[in-house]
Design an enzyme around this catalytic site. Structure first.
Site, PDB file in Angstrom:
ATOM      1  N   SER A 132     -27.490  -5.352  37.911  1.00 38.84           N
ATOM      2  CA  SER A 132     -27.672  -4.666  36.631  1.00 38.84           C
ATOM      3  C   SER A 132     -28.955  -5.202  35.987  1.00 38.84           C
ATOM      4  O   SER A 132     -29.434  -6.281  36.363  1.00 38.84           O
ATOM      5  CB  SER A 132     -26.489  -4.988  35.702  1.00 38.84           C
ATOM      6  OG  SER A 132     -26.737  -4.537  34.385  1.00 38.84           O
ATOM      7  N   TYR A 145     -20.778 -11.527  31.231  1.00 36.69           N
ATOM      8  CA  TYR A 145     -21.227 -10.427  32.113  1.00 36.69           C
ATOM      9  C   TYR A 145     -22.610 -10.755  32.648  1.00 36.69           C
ATOM     10  O   TYR A 145     -22.891 -10.594  33.831  1.00 36.69           O
ATOM     11  CB  TYR A 145     -21.218  -9.101  31.339  1.00 36.69           C
ATOM     12  CG  TYR A 145     -21.632  -7.911  32.192  1.00 36.69           C
ATOM     13  CD1 TYR A 145     -20.840  -7.483  33.257  1.00 36.69           C
ATOM     14  CD2 TYR A 145     -22.811  -7.215  31.941  1.00 36.69           C
ATOM     15  CE1 TYR A 145     -21.214  -6.401  34.048  1.00 36.69           C
ATOM     16  CE2 TYR A 145     -23.187  -6.127  32.718  1.00 36.69           C
ATOM     17  CZ  TYR A 145     -22.380  -5.724  33.764  1.00 36.69           C
ATOM     18  OH  TYR A 145     -22.752  -4.654  34.545  1.00 36.69           O
TER      19      TYR A 145
HETATM   20  N1  LIG Z   1     -22.570   1.879  33.719  1.00 40.56           N
HETATM   21  C1  LIG Z   1     -23.588   1.070  33.474  1.00 40.56           C
HETATM   22  O1  LIG Z   1     -24.291   1.200  32.445  1.00 40.56           O
HETATM   23  C2  LIG Z   1     -23.923  -0.009  34.477  1.00 40.56           C
HETATM   24  C3  LIG Z   1     -25.199  -0.588  34.362  1.00 40.56           C
HETATM   25  C4  LIG Z   1     -25.544  -1.602  35.258  1.00 40.56           C
HETATM   26  C5  LIG Z   1     -24.655  -2.003  36.241  1.00 40.56           C
HETATM   27  N2  LIG Z   1     -23.425  -1.419  36.317  1.00 40.56           N
HETATM   28  C6  LIG Z   1     -22.525  -1.898  37.398  1.00 40.56           C
HETATM   29  O2  LIG Z   1     -22.248  -0.802  38.252  1.00 40.56           O
HETATM   30  C7  LIG Z   1     -21.018  -1.041  38.941  1.00 40.56           C
HETATM   31  C8  LIG Z   1     -20.159   0.203  38.875  1.00 40.56           C
HETATM   32  O3  LIG Z   1     -19.783   0.431  37.524  1.00 40.56           O
HETATM   33  P1  LIG Z   1     -19.664   1.894  36.863  1.00 40.56           P
HETATM   34  O4  LIG Z   1     -20.709   1.991  35.837  1.00 40.56           O
HETATM   35  O5  LIG Z   1     -19.576   2.915  37.918  1.00 40.56           O
HETATM   36  O6  LIG Z   1     -18.284   1.682  36.070  1.00 40.56           O
HETATM   37  P2  LIG Z   1     -16.828   2.357  36.265  1.00 40.56           P
HETATM   38  O7  LIG Z   1     -16.946   3.835  36.253  1.00 40.56           O
HETATM   39  O8  LIG Z   1     -15.968   1.687  35.263  1.00 40.56           O
HETATM   40  O9  LIG Z   1     -16.401   1.899  37.736  1.00 40.56           O
HETATM   41  C9  LIG Z   1     -16.046   0.573  38.032  1.00 40.56           C
HETATM   42  C10 LIG Z   1     -15.383   0.525  39.395  1.00 40.56           C
HETATM   43  O10 LIG Z   1     -15.072  -0.841  39.711  1.00 40.56           O
HETATM   44  C11 LIG Z   1     -13.762  -0.901  40.196  1.00 40.56           C
HETATM   45  N3  LIG Z   1     -13.105  -2.184  39.938  1.00 40.56           N
HETATM   46  C12 LIG Z   1     -13.014  -2.840  38.754  1.00 40.56           C
HETATM   47  N4  LIG Z   1     -12.266  -3.952  38.920  1.00 40.56           N
HETATM   48  C13 LIG Z   1     -11.895  -3.992  40.222  1.00 40.56           C
HETATM   49  C14 LIG Z   1     -11.110  -4.886  41.016  1.00 40.56           C
HETATM   50  N5  LIG Z   1     -10.532  -5.994  40.517  1.00 40.56           N
HETATM   51  N6  LIG Z   1     -10.923  -4.608  42.346  1.00 40.56           N
HETATM   52  C15 LIG Z   1     -11.478  -3.504  42.882  1.00 40.56           C
HETATM   53  N7  LIG Z   1     -12.222  -2.611  42.193  1.00 40.56           N
HETATM   54  C16 LIG Z   1     -12.418  -2.864  40.880  1.00 40.56           C
HETATM   55  C17 LIG Z   1     -13.013   0.238  39.499  1.00 40.56           C
HETATM   56  O11 LIG Z   1     -11.925   0.666  40.308  1.00 40.56           O
HETATM   57  P3  LIG Z   1     -10.374   0.406  39.985  1.00 40.56           P
HETATM   58  O12 LIG Z   1     -10.249   0.147  38.507  1.00 40.56           O
HETATM   59  O13 LIG Z   1      -9.705   1.666  40.436  1.00 40.56           O
HETATM   60  O14 LIG Z   1     -10.026  -0.764  40.840  1.00 40.56           O
HETATM   61  C18 LIG Z   1     -14.085   1.312  39.454  1.00 40.56           C
HETATM   62  O15 LIG Z   1     -14.054   2.104  40.624  1.00 40.56           O
HETATM   63  C19 LIG Z   1     -20.407  -2.274  38.278  1.00 40.56           C
HETATM   64  O16 LIG Z   1     -20.659  -3.399  39.087  1.00 40.56           O
HETATM   65  C20 LIG Z   1     -21.169  -2.390  36.958  1.00 40.56           C
HETATM   66  O17 LIG Z   1     -21.188  -3.700  36.474  1.00 40.56           O
HETATM   67  C21 LIG Z   1     -23.056  -0.432  35.472  1.00 40.56           C
END
Ligand SMILES: NC(=O)c1ccc[n+]([C@@H]2O[C@H](COP(=O)([O-])OP(=O)(O)OC[C@H]3O[C@@H](n4cnc5c(N)ncnc54)[C@H](OP(=O)(O)O)[C@@H]3O)[C@@H](O)[C@H]2O)c1
Length: 274
Positions: A132, A145
């Site tokens: 990120s 985070y």
């Molecule tokens: N959105 C942003 O602005 C942003 C920016 C930079 C980086 N990111 C990173 O991008 C990645 C994906 O996030 P997203 O934005 O797509 O958010 P999201 O829509 O909330 O998706 C998060 C995913 O992580 C999974 N997850 C969470 N806890 C877990 C666990 N204990 N075991 C297995 N799976 C788990 C969730 O699946 P389940 O709950 O079904 O297990 C879900 O599929 C993350 O690493 C996040 O930190 C996001």
């Protein structure tokens, strides 16, 4: 070339879109998450859903064994599962901080350890880690985070050097603000950890900002990040870092060039911290 891919966090957001696009390109994609029911829609696209909690060693080992038994190989691991537990350092219970690192850092590290022996035997492989801009620039209430994503950056940089002799490439994805459930989950955690504490006003303000941002048109579509992940999968010579999405370039640029106190001042202004 068709690749066997394991992608975590495939039930939502960036992971869901990545699994869909990669399967559409003909790759053999295994999508992992705890909420398998949310991945039913991916089945039609050819994705095979696997139930996995990245804090549960057995569920990760079982998933890797299932893929090896069925395919005999794993070409790409996309470590994408993650969430944000936001809150003031003074407020966040150490148990929540540990859980933040269990999911965002140690889960990623353990799954990597589980697939590496197969990739080394194949003499090829690719580990793609979703970091990120929070792995490059710090925001107030983002402390744990930030720690998790700075750690993903460091771990990936070390790993890239170690596994190169085995034909394995390591790639970092550094998204900015992406419109997924991430922001609402982070805002809820921030509100909960700030409630009735000395940090309530600033914490609530920041949570409101997050909710506004993550429901607005200003953030990027997760498909943009998914496309970067597909480039990292398909390209013969993938970049070490793919930085993209709302604010990512500017945030990292200013955090790098500004004196620390200037950055602190800007953050205090945004969050109205006196
Ligand atoms: N959105 C942003 O602005 C942003 C920016 C930079 C980086 N990111 C990173 O991008 C990645 C994906 O996030 P997203 O934005 O797509 O958010 P999201 O829509 O909330 O998706 C998060 C995913 O992580 C999974 N997850 C969470 N806890 C877990 C666990 N204990 N075991 C297995 N799976 C788990 C969730 O699946 P389940 O709950 O079904 O297990 C879900 O599929 C993350 O690493 C996040 O930190 C996001």
């Amino acid at each position: 070339m068709i690749k066997v891919i394991l992608i975590t966090g495939a039930s939502s957001g960036i992971g869901y879109d990545s699994a869909k696009i990669l399967a559409g390109q003909g790759h053999k994609v295994y999508g992992a998450a705890r909420r398998v029911e949310l991945m039913e829609g991916l089945r039609d696209k050819g994705v095979i859903p696997i139930k996995m909690d990245v804090t549960d060693e057995q569920s990760m080992a079982d998933a890797v064994q299932k893929i090896i038994s069925a395919e005999g190989r794993i070409d790409v691991l996309v470590n994408n599962a993650g969430y944000g537990y936001l809150g003031a350092i003074e407020n966040v219970p150490i148990a929540e901080a540990k859980r933040q690192l269990e999911v965002n850092l140690f889960g990623l590290a353990r799954l990597t350890q589980l697939v590496l022996p197969y990739m080394r035997a194949q003499k090829s492989g690719r580990i793609i880690n979703t970091s990120s801009v929070a792995g490059k620039a710090v925001i107030p209430f983002g402390g744990w985070y930030n720690v998790s994503k700075y750690s993903v950056e460091a771990l990936s940089d070390a790993l890239r050097i170690e596994v190169k002799p085995f034909g394995i490439k390591v790639v970092l994805i550094e998204p900015g603000g992406i419109k997924t459930d991430w922001g609402i989950i982070a805002a809820d955690n921030l509100s909960a950890s700030s409630k009735e504490t000395a940090y309530q006003d600033a914490g609530f303000r920041m949570a409101r900002l997050l909710r506004f941002g993550y429901t607005s048109r200003f953030l990027s579509n997760p498909k943009r990040v998914a496309k970067a992940i597909t480039r990292a999968v398909n390209s013969r010579y993938p970049k070490v870092r793919y930085r993209l999405g709302a604010g990512s370039g500017l945030i990292v640029f200013f955090h790098t060039v500004l004196p620390a106190r200037w950055w602190d001042g800007i953050m205090r202004k945004i969050c109205k911290i006196k």
